[in-house]
Design a protein around this motif. Structure first.
Motif, PDB file in Angstrom:
ATOM      1  N   GLU A 104      10.345 -26.510  -4.007  1.00  7.59           N
ATOM      2  CA  GLU A 104      11.250 -25.806  -3.088  1.00  7.59           C
ATOM      3  C   GLU A 104      12.430 -25.202  -3.839  1.00  7.59           C
ATOM      4  O   GLU A 104      12.839 -24.076  -3.561  1.00  7.59           O
ATOM      5  CB  GLU A 104      11.748 -26.755  -1.985  1.00  7.59           C
ATOM      6  CG  GLU A 104      10.685 -27.121  -0.970  1.00  7.59           C
ATOM      7  CD  GLU A 104      10.040 -25.902  -0.315  1.00  7.59           C
ATOM      8  OE1 GLU A 104      10.775 -24.992   0.148  1.00  7.59           O
ATOM      9  OE2 GLU A 104       8.792 -25.837  -0.267  1.00  7.59           O
ATOM     10  N   SER A 105      12.977 -25.939  -4.805  1.00 10.50           N
ATOM     11  CA  SER A 105      14.113 -25.406  -5.565  1.00 10.50           C
ATOM     12  C   SER A 105      13.690 -24.222  -6.436  1.00 10.50           C
ATOM     13  O   SER A 105      14.481 -23.315  -6.673  1.00 10.50           O
ATOM     14  CB  SER A 105      14.766 -26.502  -6.414  1.00 10.50           C
ATOM     15  OG  SER A 105      13.981 -26.815  -7.547  1.00 10.50           O
ATOM     16  N   PHE A 113       8.139 -16.445  -6.560  1.00 12.33           N
ATOM     17  CA  PHE A 113       7.374 -17.693  -6.619  1.00 12.33           C
ATOM     18  C   PHE A 113       6.936 -18.118  -5.212  1.00 12.33           C
ATOM     19  O   PHE A 113       5.809 -18.558  -5.014  1.00 12.33           O
ATOM     20  CB  PHE A 113       8.207 -18.793  -7.282  1.00 12.33           C
ATOM     21  CG  PHE A 113       7.450 -20.071  -7.545  1.00 12.33           C
ATOM     22  CD1 PHE A 113       6.390 -20.098  -8.441  1.00 12.33           C
ATOM     23  CD2 PHE A 113       7.799 -21.251  -6.906  1.00 12.33           C
ATOM     24  CE1 PHE A 113       5.684 -21.272  -8.690  1.00 12.33           C
ATOM     25  CE2 PHE A 113       7.110 -22.427  -7.149  1.00 12.33           C
ATOM     26  CZ  PHE A 113       6.048 -22.442  -8.043  1.00 12.33           C
ATOM     27  N   ASP A 114       7.823 -17.937  -4.251  1.00  9.77           N
ATOM     28  CA  ASP A 114       7.536 -18.331  -2.873  1.00  9.77           C
ATOM     29  C   ASP A 114       6.339 -17.548  -2.340  1.00  9.77           C
ATOM     30  O   ASP A 114       6.337 -16.322  -2.332  1.00  9.77           O
ATOM     31  CB  ASP A 114       8.760 -18.073  -1.995  1.00  9.77           C
ATOM     32  CG  ASP A 114       8.627 -18.687  -0.619  1.00  9.77           C
ATOM     33  OD1 ASP A 114       7.688 -19.479  -0.389  1.00  9.77           O
ATOM     34  OD2 ASP A 114       9.475 -18.386   0.243  1.00  9.77           O
ATOM     35  N   GLY A 115       5.296 -18.261  -1.943  1.00  9.45           N
ATOM     36  CA  GLY A 115       4.102 -17.627  -1.381  1.00  9.45           C
ATOM     37  C   GLY A 115       3.111 -17.140  -2.425  1.00  9.45           C
ATOM     38  O   GLY A 115       2.027 -16.678  -2.072  1.00  9.45           O
ATOM     39  N   SER A 116       3.468 -17.231  -3.705  1.00  9.79           N
ATOM     40  CA  SER A 116       2.552 -16.785  -4.758  1.00  9.79           C
ATOM     41  C   SER A 116       1.392 -17.770  -4.897  1.00  9.79           C
ATOM     42  O   SER A 116       1.457 -18.910  -4.437  1.00  9.79           O
ATOM     43  CB  SER A 116       3.301 -16.685  -6.094  1.00  9.79           C
ATOM     44  OG  SER A 116       3.655 -17.975  -6.559  1.00  9.79           O
ATOM     45  N   ARG A 117       0.325 -17.319  -5.560  1.00  9.18           N
ATOM     46  CA  ARG A 117      -0.811 -18.221  -5.791  1.00  9.18           C
ATOM     47  C   ARG A 117      -0.383 -19.420  -6.633  1.00  9.18           C
ATOM     48  O   ARG A 117      -0.878 -20.518  -6.446  1.00  9.18           O
ATOM     49  CB  ARG A 117      -1.976 -17.467  -6.431  1.00  9.18           C
ATOM     50  CG  ARG A 117      -2.739 -16.642  -5.398  1.00  9.18           C
ATOM     51  CD  ARG A 117      -4.008 -16.006  -5.903  1.00  9.18           C
ATOM     52  NE  ARG A 117      -3.736 -14.966  -6.882  1.00  9.18           N
ATOM     53  CZ  ARG A 117      -4.049 -15.065  -8.181  1.00  9.18           C
ATOM     54  NH1 ARG A 117      -4.652 -16.113  -8.639  1.00  9.18           N
ATOM     55  NH2 ARG A 117      -3.770 -14.080  -9.004  1.00  9.18           N
ATOM     56  N   ALA A 122       0.610 -25.262  -6.753  1.00  5.70           N
ATOM     57  CA  ALA A 122       1.528 -26.379  -6.969  1.00  5.70           C
ATOM     58  C   ALA A 122       1.729 -27.179  -5.681  1.00  5.70           C
ATOM     59  O   ALA A 122       1.664 -28.415  -5.693  1.00  5.70           O
ATOM     60  CB  ALA A 122       2.864 -25.864  -7.499  1.00  5.70           C
ATOM     61  N   GLU A 123       1.953 -26.482  -4.570  1.00  2.88           N
ATOM     62  CA  GLU A 123       2.184 -27.162  -3.290  1.00  2.88           C
ATOM     63  C   GLU A 123       0.941 -27.921  -2.835  1.00  2.88           C
ATOM     64  O   GLU A 123       1.037 -29.074  -2.385  1.00  2.88           O
ATOM     65  CB  GLU A 123       2.591 -26.148  -2.214  1.00  2.88           C
ATOM     66  CG  GLU A 123       3.971 -25.583  -2.423  1.00  2.88           C
ATOM     67  CD  GLU A 123       4.274 -24.378  -1.536  1.00  2.88           C
ATOM     68  OE1 GLU A 123       5.459 -24.215  -1.217  1.00  2.88           O
ATOM     69  OE2 GLU A 123       3.349 -23.619  -1.173  1.00  2.88           O
TER      70      GLU A 123
END
Length: 181
Positions: A104-105, A113-117, A122-123
């Motif tokens: 998240e950070s 990075f948010d929403g990337s493959r 990672a998530e």
């Protein structure tokens, strides 16, 4: 050609010497205002450090280089790759909930990075680790690998994370690297 493993089988003393030389080279390039070359050396330091089990050092370097990339128009799209490497190292040494917090950070470090493959991998892996879901972990890796081939280093870090999830000693992997995907 470097296959991405970067001497995974090297002895600890050889790896330590290589890290020292890359650190010295990075310092020299930095002093000479050759930031790109310095960062290339730092990324090698991170890779060899992670392979040697010094995940915290590797994480710090990947974060530092990612932040530098975000501020550079030519390099900004490579930042998410460095953040993924930091996440993979985190999975090898941290609690899954701590990995989730760090992911998240990282979205604040690099908006790409948010929403990337990379972030999805990672998530998904961190969530699977938290739930002890080996199949979910394997599925997330296979899905990513089907679109973007994993190199030897990423594969090694994912194997280590999977072994950690499976009980720390390699458990059901039986040393068979093909069991990752």
């Amino acid at each position: 050609g470097d296959d991405g493993r970067g001497g995974g089988g090297a002895s600890a003393s050889a790896r330590s010497s290589v890290v020292m030389f890359y650190e010295q080279a990075a310092d020299l390039f930095y002093t000479d205002h050759s930031t790109a070359e310095s960062n290339k050396c730092l990324l090698k330091v991170a890779q060899y450090s992670a392979l040697g089990g010094d995940y915290q050092k590797a994480i710090g370097i990947y974060e530092k280089v990612a932040k530098a990339c975000v501020d550079n128009n030519l390099l900004k799209f490579s930042a998410k790759g460095h953040l993924l490497l930091a996440c993979l190292c985190l999975m090898c040494c941290s609690r899954p909930d701590a990995v989730q917090e760090k992911i998240e950070s990282y979205k604040d470090v690099d908006f790409n990075f948010d929403g990337s493959r990379e972030a999805v991998l990672a998530e998904s892996c961190a969530r699977a680790m938290e739930e002890g879901d080996v199949d979910g972990f394997t599925g997330a890796v296979a899905e990513f690998d089907s679109l973007t081939r994993l190199d030897g280093f990423k594969t090694e870090m994912l194997l280590r994370a999977k072994r950690k999830m499976a009980g720390g000693d390699g458990g059901e992997l039986s040393g068979d690297e093909e069991d990752l995907t």
